[in-house]
Design an enzyme around this catalytic site. Structure first.
Site, PDB file in Angstrom:
ATOM      1  N   ALA A 157      -4.930  18.712  -7.695  1.00 24.13           N
ATOM      2  CA  ALA A 157      -3.926  19.120  -6.700  1.00 24.13           C
ATOM      3  C   ALA A 157      -2.783  18.109  -6.654  1.00 24.13           C
ATOM      4  CB  ALA A 157      -4.576  19.251  -5.325  1.00 24.13           C
ATOM      5  N   ASN A 184       3.298   5.463 -10.737  1.00 24.43           N
ATOM      6  CA  ASN A 184       2.093   5.455 -11.575  1.00 24.43           C
ATOM      7  C   ASN A 184       0.820   5.245 -10.754  1.00 24.43           C
ATOM      8  OD1 ASN A 184       0.467   4.682 -14.127  1.00 24.43           O
ATOM      9  ND2 ASN A 184       0.409   2.811 -12.886  1.00 24.43           N
ATOM     10  N   SER A 190      -0.692  14.431 -15.032  1.00 22.56           N
ATOM     11  CA  SER A 190      -1.904  14.386 -15.860  1.00 22.56           C
ATOM     12  C   SER A 190      -2.162  15.764 -16.462  1.00 22.56           C
ATOM     13  CB  SER A 190      -3.106  13.997 -14.996  1.00 22.56           C
ATOM     14  OG  SER A 190      -4.315  14.289 -15.678  1.00 22.56           O
ATOM     15  N   TYR A 249      -7.814  15.526  -7.413  1.00 23.78           N
ATOM     16  CA  TYR A 249      -6.885  14.911  -8.375  1.00 23.78           C
ATOM     17  C   TYR A 249      -5.948  15.963  -8.988  1.00 23.78           C
ATOM     18  CZ  TYR A 249      -5.746  11.784 -12.376  1.00 23.78           C
ATOM     19  OH  TYR A 249      -5.132  10.991 -13.315  1.00 23.78           O
ATOM     20  N   ASN A 251       0.862  -1.177   0.000  1.00 20.19           N
ATOM     21  CA  ASN A 251       0.000   0.000   0.000  1.00 20.19           C
ATOM     22  C   ASN A 251       0.902   1.232   0.000  1.00 20.19           C
ATOM     23  OD1 ASN A 251      -1.612   2.160   0.655  1.00 20.19           O
ATOM     24  ND2 ASN A 251      -2.893   1.006   2.071  1.00 20.19           N
ATOM     25  N   VAL A 252       0.880   1.967  -1.109  1.00 15.66           N
ATOM     26  CA  VAL A 252       1.847   3.075  -1.267  1.00 15.66           C
ATOM     27  C   VAL A 252       1.624   4.227  -0.293  1.00 15.66           C
ATOM     28  CG1 VAL A 252       2.300   2.557  -3.711  1.00 15.66           C
ATOM     29  CG2 VAL A 252       0.506   4.223  -3.120  1.00 15.66           C
TER      30      VAL A 252
HETATM   31  N1  CAA Z   1     -17.795  23.041 -16.739  1.00  8.35           N
HETATM   32  C1  CAA Z   1     -18.559  23.861 -15.986  1.00  8.35           C
HETATM   33  N2  CAA Z   1     -19.556  23.412 -15.210  1.00  8.35           N
HETATM   34  C2  CAA Z   1     -19.779  22.108 -15.185  1.00  8.35           C
HETATM   35  C3  CAA Z   1     -19.041  21.193 -15.949  1.00  8.35           C
HETATM   36  C4  CAA Z   1     -18.011  21.710 -16.757  1.00  8.35           C
HETATM   37  N3  CAA Z   1     -17.242  20.914 -17.524  1.00  8.35           N
HETATM   38  N4  CAA Z   1     -19.486  19.962 -15.694  1.00  8.35           N
HETATM   39  C5  CAA Z   1     -20.470  20.076 -14.827  1.00  8.35           C
HETATM   40  N5  CAA Z   1     -20.656  21.377 -14.510  1.00  8.35           N
HETATM   41  C6  CAA Z   1     -21.674  21.953 -13.596  1.00  8.35           C
HETATM   42  C7  CAA Z   1     -22.921  22.303 -14.377  1.00  8.35           C
HETATM   43  O1  CAA Z   1     -23.524  23.399 -13.736  1.00  8.35           O
HETATM   44  C8  CAA Z   1     -23.774  21.066 -14.231  1.00  8.35           C
HETATM   45  O2  CAA Z   1     -25.112  21.257 -14.388  1.00  8.35           O
HETATM   46  P1  CAA Z   1     -25.793  21.411 -15.839  1.00  8.35           P
HETATM   47  O3  CAA Z   1     -24.857  20.833 -16.868  1.00  8.35           O
HETATM   48  O4  CAA Z   1     -27.045  20.622 -15.713  1.00  8.35           O
HETATM   49  O5  CAA Z   1     -26.003  22.880 -15.960  1.00  8.35           O
HETATM   50  C9  CAA Z   1     -23.476  20.719 -12.774  1.00  8.35           C
HETATM   51  O6  CAA Z   1     -22.061  21.000 -12.637  1.00  8.35           O
HETATM   52  C10 CAA Z   1     -23.735  19.298 -12.404  1.00  8.35           C
HETATM   53  O7  CAA Z   1     -23.008  18.435 -13.273  1.00  8.35           O
HETATM   54  P2  CAA Z   1     -23.242  16.856 -13.212  1.00  8.35           P
HETATM   55  O8  CAA Z   1     -24.691  16.566 -13.445  1.00  8.35           O
HETATM   56  O9  CAA Z   1     -22.253  16.191 -14.119  1.00  8.35           O
HETATM   57  O10 CAA Z   1     -22.911  16.570 -11.665  1.00  8.35           O
HETATM   58  P3  CAA Z   1     -22.596  15.217 -10.978  1.00  8.35           P
HETATM   59  O11 CAA Z   1     -22.485  15.509  -9.530  1.00  8.35           O
HETATM   60  O12 CAA Z   1     -23.510  14.138 -11.435  1.00  8.35           O
HETATM   61  O13 CAA Z   1     -21.155  14.821 -11.560  1.00  8.35           O
HETATM   62  C11 CAA Z   1     -18.820  15.030 -11.921  1.00  8.35           C
HETATM   63  C12 CAA Z   1     -20.069  15.675 -11.347  1.00  8.35           C
HETATM   64  C13 CAA Z   1     -18.535  13.683 -11.219  1.00  8.35           C
HETATM   65  C14 CAA Z   1     -17.646  15.968 -11.671  1.00  8.35           C
HETATM   66  C15 CAA Z   1     -19.037  14.751 -13.432  1.00  8.35           C
HETATM   67  O14 CAA Z   1     -19.379  15.963 -14.062  1.00  8.35           O
HETATM   68  C16 CAA Z   1     -17.800  14.208 -14.116  1.00  8.35           C
HETATM   69  O15 CAA Z   1     -17.522  13.022 -14.060  1.00  8.35           O
HETATM   70  N6  CAA Z   1     -17.019  15.074 -14.779  1.00  8.35           N
HETATM   71  C17 CAA Z   1     -15.806  14.690 -15.455  1.00  8.35           C
HETATM   72  C18 CAA Z   1     -14.610  14.856 -14.568  1.00  8.35           C
HETATM   73  C19 CAA Z   1     -13.364  14.442 -15.329  1.00  8.35           C
HETATM   74  O16 CAA Z   1     -12.987  15.063 -16.302  1.00  8.35           O
HETATM   75  N7  CAA Z   1     -12.682  13.391 -14.866  1.00  8.35           N
HETATM   76  C20 CAA Z   1     -11.547  12.863 -15.518  1.00  8.35           C
HETATM   77  C21 CAA Z   1     -11.419  11.397 -15.153  1.00  8.35           C
HETATM   78  S1  CAA Z   1     -10.154  10.582 -16.094  1.00  8.35           S
HETATM   79  C22 CAA Z   1      -8.738  11.119 -15.392  1.00  8.35           C
HETATM   80  O17 CAA Z   1      -8.702  11.811 -14.411  1.00  8.35           O
HETATM   81  C23 CAA Z   1      -7.469  10.691 -16.051  1.00  8.35           C
HETATM   82  C24 CAA Z   1      -6.650  11.855 -16.407  1.00  8.35           C
HETATM   83  O18 CAA Z   1      -5.537  11.987 -15.889  1.00  8.35           O
HETATM   84  C25 CAA Z   1      -7.133  12.808 -17.412  1.00  8.35           C
END
Ligand code: CAA
Length: 253
Positions: A165, A89, A151, A163, A62-63
């Site tokens: 941060a 990683n 990332s 994430y 466990n890191v």
């Molecule tokens: N920009 C601005 N506002 C946003 C937004 C965006 N991109 N996304 C959501 N919101 C706001 C909006 O006001 C939205 O309401 P409406 O679209 O209806 O107006 C409100 O937040 C609620 O959004 P959700 O219904 O999506 O809220 P939720 O609580 O169900 O989910 C969340 C929130 C989990 C953050 C979801 O939006 C999500 O999964 N987002 C993607 C996050 C992401 O990019 N993760 C990367 C994962 S992969 C990774 O991390 C690997 C890597 O290194 C890249």
């Protein structure tokens, strides 16, 4: 660095980018020490790596736990007689909006638990594994190379306060270590992947993923091997130090 016979540790090595990296490096015949938390997936990954040409060992660790990390790296170095590289990683996401507000009302907040879990694994884990690896590298006296997986999210990404941060943190730590450890012959660098087709990305909410994928200039997700190739490049090129290499298809978030 010539990889033949070198000892390379990969944290979170049983799947995703860690396993892809191990498989890319295996034909060069290093010893790959996989660190992860699941016995079954570790055993499967070890077999795949051996089939691809490397020798391998697997370590349940466990890191986030200081003693476990120090002991694991110490044992890897003791068993193999050296430690040449680590790929930090291991990482998790616990995505949530910082504040979810509807009609002026705060419905939900990122919890302290969501914050802390990601800090513990991604940031503290990288600190502990980087420190343990560097300690064994200095003891072995052969220099070495530390690669932190950052990332594209390090620039700030909606839903990822925790994430982002950590990923800004691991990039900055690689630069700091590159300055401190160069005198020990240890190079440090980071890679900042964009959206790569791993389980972490593919299990995102599909609307969120579609929106992001549409904005990638090359119009596709990255492949795990495209990150693995970058690890190989950093390991092999002895003049790469203190830099964060972005591999993201041109996406800007
Ligand atoms: N920009 C601005 N506002 C946003 C937004 C965006 N991109 N996304 C959501 N919101 C706001 C909006 O006001 C939205 O309401 P409406 O679209 O209806 O107006 C409100 O937040 C609620 O959004 P959700 O219904 O999506 O809220 P939720 O609580 O169900 O989910 C969340 C929130 C989990 C953050 C979801 O939006 C999500 O999964 N987002 C993607 C996050 C992401 O990019 N993760 C990367 C994962 S992969 C990774 O991390 C690997 C890597 O290194 C890249």
């Amino acid at each position: 660095m010539d990889l033949n016979g070198k000892v390379i540790v990969i944290t979170g090595g049983a799947q995703g980018l860690g396993l892809a990296t191990a498989l890319r490096l295996s034909p060069k015949q290093p010893h790959i020490a996989l660190i992860d938390t699941n016995t079954e997936t570790l055993a499967e990954a070890k077999q795949l790596i051996e089939d691809a040409g490397a020798t391998a060992s697997s370590w349940i660790c466990n890191v986030t736990q200081e003693d476990e990390v120090d002991q694991t790296f110490n044992q890897i170095a003791a068993q193999t007689g050296r430690l040449d590289a680590v790929v930090n990683n291991a990482g998790i996401t616990r995505d949530s909006l910082f504040l979810k507000v509807k009609d002026g009302v705060v419905e939900k907040r990122m919890s302290l638990g969501q914050w802390q879990q990601v800090i513990d694994v991604n940031l503290t884990g990288t600190f502990l594994c980087g420190r343990a690896a560097a300690t064994e590298m200095v003891k072995a006296g052969n220099g070495g190379c530390i690669i932190n997986i950052s990332s594209i999210s390090r620039h700030g990404n909606v839903g990822q306060t925790n994430y982002t941060a950590t990923k800004a943190g691991v990039a900055a730590m690689a630069v700091t270590w590159s300055k401190e450890l160069a005198r020990q012959g240890i190079r440090c660098a980071a890679i900042a992947p964009g959206y790569i087709g791993t389980e972490m990305v593919l299990t995102m909410k599909s609307e969120a993923l579609e929106k992001i994928a549409a904005g990638i200039p090359v119009k596709r997700l990255g492949q795990p091997d495209e990150i693995a190739k970058t690890v190989e490049f950093i390991l092999k090129n002895d003049y790469v130090n203190g830099r964060v290499i972005e591999v993201d298809g041109g996406l800007r978030i």
